[in-house]
Design an enzyme around this catalytic site. Sequence first.
Site, short mmCIF file in Angstrom:
data_model
loop_
_atom_site.label_atom_id
_atom_site.label_comp_id
_atom_site.label_asym_id
_atom_site.label_seq_id
_atom_site.Cartn_x
_atom_site.Cartn_y
_atom_site.Cartn_z
N SER A 210 45.34 37.35 31.13
CA SER A 210 45.67 38.56 30.41
C SER A 210 45.50 38.36 28.90
CB SER A 210 47.09 39.00 30.77
OG SER A 210 47.36 40.29 30.29
N ASP A 235 41.59 37.89 34.55
CA ASP A 235 41.86 39.31 34.30
C ASP A 235 42.23 39.54 32.83
OD1 ASP A 235 41.60 41.78 35.57
OD2 ASP A 235 43.77 42.05 35.72
N HIS A 296 47.00 42.59 38.81
CA HIS A 296 46.75 41.84 37.57
C HIS A 296 47.13 40.37 37.75
CE1 HIS A 296 46.05 41.44 33.33
NE2 HIS A 296 47.32 41.23 33.01
#
Length: 382
Positions: A210, A235, A296
């Site tokens: 992230s 991600d 996620h």
Amino acid sequence: MRLLTIVLVVIAALNIVVAAPSNEAATTELPEEDHCDHKLTKSNKYLDYPFWKKFFKHLVPFTSSSRSKMQFFLFKRDFPDCGRELFANDDETLARSGFDARHPTRIIIHGWMSQGKGSLNRDVKTAYLSLTKPRPNDTDDAISEPKMMAPLYEDFNIIVCDWSKISSNVNYFGVAEMVEDLGYLLAEFVRYLHMRADLRFDDVYLIGHSLGAQIAGSAGKQIRPHRFNTIFALDPAGPAFREQSDEYRIDASDAHYVESIHTSIGLGFEQPVGHSSFYPNFGKDQKKCYVYGCSHKRAHDYFAESINSTKGFWGIRCERLSKKTWVLLDNDGEYRMGGEPSDPKNGTFYVKTYDKKPYAMGTIKAQAEASAQPERVTEVYH
């Protein structure tokens, strides 16, 4: 009057959280041989107390401090669960830490609102260090006791980059604005290891999830003219970065090889960002993910499993004509996602996974052979 009472109770609770002594601070008084700067094992406790203490500090005025924005904890085969803190420009601590530049270095960078003892840090660290242990010979007869083979690696330098003093701020966009500063701190730390511990930049992989992936990209830009070997962007964060140019978000130029794994479209970055970009299950709504953020998170679940999976995650080249239209080029071979060591390739790839652990399905050929085998029946004699 009732509302005032509730407000006073909440303020008192926050003050208790902020004033309470930290478990982390208490460990510093232990003798050196028993010293543990960062214990990283799965806890039965639902909440990570140190993380929530940092979280509440951002909510209570005048208590938040950016004195130490980023901390670094080293894990190795001999101390797999108890990290030793490293500091830039502290030669004495570095000499005692056990850091060894002869071993590959893997740096893990968590994302926004991630706990210091979160599953990304635990699972990826544990997966890497599992490669330093003896392993069974899968070719042996299943009936007899399997012979153990030598470990694949002598050891690693696994460094957990903990920036939860910043990431615990609920203001996501305010945190995103600090990516450049955090990337600078990480780059300076690695540069210090290069200067004082003979670390080779080509032995370094950055694994970021992230916002951690965006920090990895920023560090890659700021370490120049040197280059990291590999960045795995799990991600990578999309909000605040989708409209940015390559100069301000992770990009293929940030390391010799950049591989991205895309598992969500809300929190993640939809477009390819590396030399190779993998889209498990078309990069959105991962299987049996019904809670917000689950897809996620699944990116680092897949990556951790890829490190020591015997099946592995294998993708086929594809073309994304639109969000809903994909062309799968299944006549162009299969390509491994993740894994250790990294396997450089170029392109965009589709990967199919199972809906629960272990997620890896192996190659298409292996899947076909497994489905063609007759069902095994266990005979029971009385």
